[in-house]
Design a protein around this motif. Structure first.
Motif, PDB file in Angstrom:
ATOM      1  N   LEU A 104      40.764 146.377  40.305  1.00 50.18           N
ATOM      2  CA  LEU A 104      39.318 146.552  40.326  1.00 50.18           C
ATOM      3  C   LEU A 104      38.710 145.682  39.228  1.00 50.18           C
ATOM      4  CD1 LEU A 104      39.044 150.426  40.803  1.00 50.18           C
ATOM      5  CD2 LEU A 104      38.722 148.636  42.539  1.00 50.18           C
ATOM      6  N   ILE A 105      37.778 144.824  39.621  1.00 52.82           N
ATOM      7  CA  ILE A 105      37.114 143.926  38.689  1.00 52.82           C
ATOM      8  C   ILE A 105      35.657 144.340  38.545  1.00 52.82           C
ATOM      9  CG2 ILE A 105      36.358 141.532  38.330  1.00 52.82           C
ATOM     10  CD1 ILE A 105      38.914 140.621  39.671  1.00 52.82           C
ATOM     11  N   GLY A 106      35.164 144.403  37.307  1.00 52.41           N
ATOM     12  CA  GLY A 106      33.782 144.807  37.095  1.00 52.41           C
ATOM     13  C   GLY A 106      33.303 144.474  35.698  1.00 52.41           C
ATOM     14  N   GLY A 107      32.050 144.798  35.440  1.00 50.38           N
ATOM     15  CA  GLY A 107      31.475 144.542  34.128  1.00 50.38           C
ATOM     16  C   GLY A 107      30.928 143.140  34.003  1.00 50.38           C
ATOM     17  N   GLU A 108      30.218 142.883  32.932  1.00 52.02           N
ATOM     18  CA  GLU A 108      29.600 141.583  32.716  1.00 52.02           C
ATOM     19  C   GLU A 108      30.634 140.465  32.570  1.00 52.02           C
ATOM     20  OE1 GLU A 108      26.971 141.798  29.420  1.00 52.02           O
ATOM     21  OE2 GLU A 108      25.613 143.248  30.361  1.00 52.02           O
ATOM     22  N   ASP A 109      31.800 140.799  32.068  1.00 48.30           N
ATOM     23  CA  ASP A 109      32.846 139.793  31.856  1.00 48.30           C
ATOM     24  C   ASP A 109      33.862 139.738  32.993  1.00 48.30           C
ATOM     25  OD1 ASP A 109      31.703 139.150  29.399  1.00 48.30           O
ATOM     26  OD2 ASP A 109      32.884 140.662  28.339  1.00 48.30           O
ATOM     27  N   ASP A 110      33.560 140.427  34.099  1.00 45.47           N
ATOM     28  CA  ASP A 110      34.493 140.464  35.234  1.00 45.47           C
ATOM     29  C   ASP A 110      35.892 140.877  34.786  1.00 45.47           C
ATOM     30  OD1 ASP A 110      32.520 139.581  37.052  1.00 45.47           O
ATOM     31  OD2 ASP A 110      32.879 137.494  36.475  1.00 45.47           O
ATOM     32  N   GLU A 111      35.958 141.876  33.949  1.00 42.70           N
ATOM     33  CA  GLU A 111      37.242 142.339  33.436  1.00 42.70           C
ATOM     34  C   GLU A 111      38.003 143.113  34.500  1.00 42.70           C
ATOM     35  OE1 GLU A 111      36.701 145.153  30.309  1.00 42.70           O
ATOM     36  OE2 GLU A 111      35.248 146.332  31.429  1.00 42.70           O
ATOM     37  N   ILE A 112      39.315 143.136  34.356  1.00 40.13           N
ATOM     38  CA  ILE A 112      40.140 143.967  35.233  1.00 40.13           C
ATOM     39  C   ILE A 112      40.115 145.380  34.674  1.00 40.13           C
ATOM     40  CG2 ILE A 112      42.480 144.401  36.077  1.00 40.13           C
ATOM     41  CD1 ILE A 112      42.903 141.413  36.213  1.00 40.13           C
ATOM     42  N   ARG A 113      39.466 146.259  35.393  1.00 37.71           N
ATOM     43  CA  ARG A 113      39.281 147.629  34.916  1.00 37.71           C
ATOM     44  C   ARG A 113      40.434 148.545  35.285  1.00 37.71           C
ATOM     45  NH1 ARG A 113      32.853 149.085  35.719  1.00 37.71           N
ATOM     46  NH2 ARG A 113      32.133 147.892  33.899  1.00 37.71           N
ATOM     47  N   ALA A 114      41.132 148.229  36.368  1.00 41.98           N
ATOM     48  CA  ALA A 114      42.254 149.082  36.764  1.00 41.98           C
ATOM     49  C   ALA A 114      43.149 148.355  37.748  1.00 41.98           C
ATOM     50  CB  ALA A 114      41.762 150.385  37.386  1.00 41.98           C
ATOM     51  N   ILE A 115      44.460 148.540  37.582  1.00 42.47           N
ATOM     52  CA  ILE A 115      45.437 148.122  38.583  1.00 42.47           C
ATOM     53  C   ILE A 115      45.718 149.335  39.456  1.00 42.47           C
ATOM     54  CG2 ILE A 115      47.711 147.125  38.995  1.00 42.47           C
ATOM     55  CD1 ILE A 115      47.710 146.151  36.090  1.00 42.47           C
ATOM     56  N   LEU A 116      45.649 149.132  40.777  1.00 43.72           N
ATOM     57  CA  LEU A 116      45.811 150.235  41.724  1.00 43.72           C
ATOM     58  C   LEU A 116      47.095 150.067  42.545  1.00 43.72           C
ATOM     59  CD1 LEU A 116      42.152 150.297  43.103  1.00 43.72           C
ATOM     60  CD2 LEU A 116      43.068 151.594  41.166  1.00 43.72           C
ATOM     61  N   ASP A 117      47.348 151.048  43.406  1.00 39.00           N
ATOM     62  CA  ASP A 117      48.413 151.000  44.413  1.00 39.00           C
ATOM     63  C   ASP A 117      49.794 150.735  43.818  1.00 39.00           C
ATOM     64  OD1 ASP A 117      46.627 151.603  46.360  1.00 39.00           O
ATOM     65  OD2 ASP A 117      46.440 149.582  47.153  1.00 39.00           O
ATOM     66  N   TRP A 118      50.302 151.730  43.105  1.00 37.76           N
ATOM     67  CA  TRP A 118      51.582 151.619  42.423  1.00 37.76           C
ATOM     68  C   TRP A 118      52.743 152.154  43.269  1.00 37.76           C
ATOM     69  CZ3 TRP A 118      52.259 149.271  37.723  1.00 37.76           C
ATOM     70  CH2 TRP A 118      51.081 148.931  37.009  1.00 37.76           C
ATOM     71  N   GLU A 119      52.546 152.298  44.574  1.00 36.58           N
ATOM     72  CA  GLU A 119      53.565 152.962  45.386  1.00 36.58           C
ATOM     73  C   GLU A 119      54.879 152.184  45.479  1.00 36.58           C
ATOM     74  OE1 GLU A 119      52.424 152.616  49.848  1.00 36.58           O
ATOM     75  OE2 GLU A 119      50.566 152.449  48.729  1.00 36.58           O
ATOM     76  N   MET A 120      54.862 150.877  45.196  1.00 39.63           N
ATOM     77  CA  MET A 120      56.093 150.084  45.250  1.00 39.63           C
ATOM     78  C   MET A 120      56.632 149.761  43.860  1.00 39.63           C
ATOM     79  SD  MET A 120      55.109 147.504  48.379  1.00 39.63           S
ATOM     80  CE  MET A 120      56.797 146.918  48.619  1.00 39.63           C
TER      81      MET A 120
END
Length: 341
Positions: free
Chosen positions: A215-231
């Motif tokens: 998930l990318i967001g914020g004024e600096d386009d930071e990576i806010r979260a890595i998702l989908d850890w099922e593998m």
């Protein structure tokens, strides 16, 4: 948010559980909706009108618990949350199937955008797109820098023989969905087996690391979260790099139902991503062609499985009739990658 109960999510039972296990967390009636575009597991956004959370559970009617292990997913984000790796804050794990019919976990809701296509990236412009993709590499370096033992993940996988097991696993998947001749796929698998590289020291491996799983967001386009850890597991970190390189390579198929982000203006070339990873991680990436070819092979097998289910009438929705045409393209990319080294 819809006040209705989405399939697989009993909001009344969830509220009872949260009130018991996390008193005071929920302050109003719960509503929920299914988040579209998820992977094999189901993901819901839940709100009490003031705060939001995410519930993640296996698909309805699942049989193989090992393929949808909520405890593993929760364990890895719980272990990584205190580190610099951006993951959602875990709230609780519930293994009591009486609540929702299957084990599940709850985590915080993180605002951000998962960019899935070059078209979605285009409005960012070349400079922001370039920065976002390079940050994706830097975040992967950060994940691979975590000492599994220090975060309680020393027994999270079996690193010894990791690549050999991966090859055998995907070959078995291929055999399970064979119903047509696929020129070159056996050659690709055999060549990968003959040229198996020596793995570096094991790390936490995401297993499906790409732009639309963050998930990318914020004024600096930071990576806010890595998702989908099922593998996720412990294994060879360069498998994550190879997959990222594959998803950053042009497919050469306009209007493909499966796309990469490579054509977005400003998107760094695969060679730059490899160089940045090598410089920032200190790892030897001289065998990256093997890992990228393996990624092409793995995706070819996955797509062939989807095509096989389509031929049996087991898929729902549009675009599945074109998946089968993609498989030879992925095989060819894999073979070409190995030949060029």
């Amino acid at each position: 948010m819809s006040p209705d109960h989405p399939p697989g999510l009993d909001l009344d039972r969830l509220r009872v559980l949260l009130d018991r296990e996390r008193p005071g967390l929920v302050t109003g009636p719960l509503s929920g909706r299914l988040i579209e575009g998820g992977r094999s597991n189901l993901t819901y956004a839940v709100s009490d009108g003031a705060d939001r959370w995410v519930v993640r559970r296996p698909p309805l009617g699942h049989v193989l618990a090992t393929a949808h292990d909520m405890r593993r997913e929760h364990r890895v984000i719980d272990a990584l949350h205190p580190t610099d790796v951006p993951v959602p804050r875990p709230v609780l794990l519930c293994e009591d199937e009486e609540v929702l019919g299957a084990p599940f976990y709850v985590m915080e809701f993180v605002d951000g955008t998962p960019f899935r296509t070059a078209e979605q990236l285009a409005p960012l412009g070349p400079e922001r797109t370039r920065a976002a993709v390079l940050n994706l590499v830097d975040t992967l370096v950060g994940l691979h820098a975590v000492d599994p033992a220090e975060v309680g993940l020393a027994d999270f996988g079996r690193p010894e023989g990791f690549l050999d097991r991966q090859l055998r696993r995907w070959a078995k998947q291929l055999d399970a969905s064979r119903n047509r001749d696929l020129a070159g796929i056996d050659e690709l698998h055999a060549t990968l087996g003959r040229e198996l590289p020596r793995s570096p020291a094991p790390t936490v491996v995401h297993g499906d690391y790409r732009l639309d799983n963050v998930l990318i967001g914020g004024e600096d386009d930071e990576i806010r979260a890595i998702l989908d850890w099922e593998m996720s597991t412990l294994g060879d970190p360069l498998t994550d790099l190879g997959l990222l390189v594959m998803y950053s390579s042009p497919l050469g198929m306009p209007d493909s139902p499966v796309s990469t982000t490579a054509q977005a203006p400003g998107h760094p070339a695969p060679a730059e991503l490899i160089e940045r990873y090598a410089a920032r991680s200190g790892r030897d990436v001289s065998a990256v062609a093997w890992y990228t070819a393996f990624a092409w092979f793995k995706l070819a097998v996955i797509l062939e499985g989807i095509h096989y289910r389509y031929t049996l009438g087991q898929t729902v929705g549009r675009g599945f009739d074109r998946i089968g045409d993609l498989v030879p393209v992925f095989i060819e990319h894999g073979l070409t990658t190995l030949q060029k080294g």
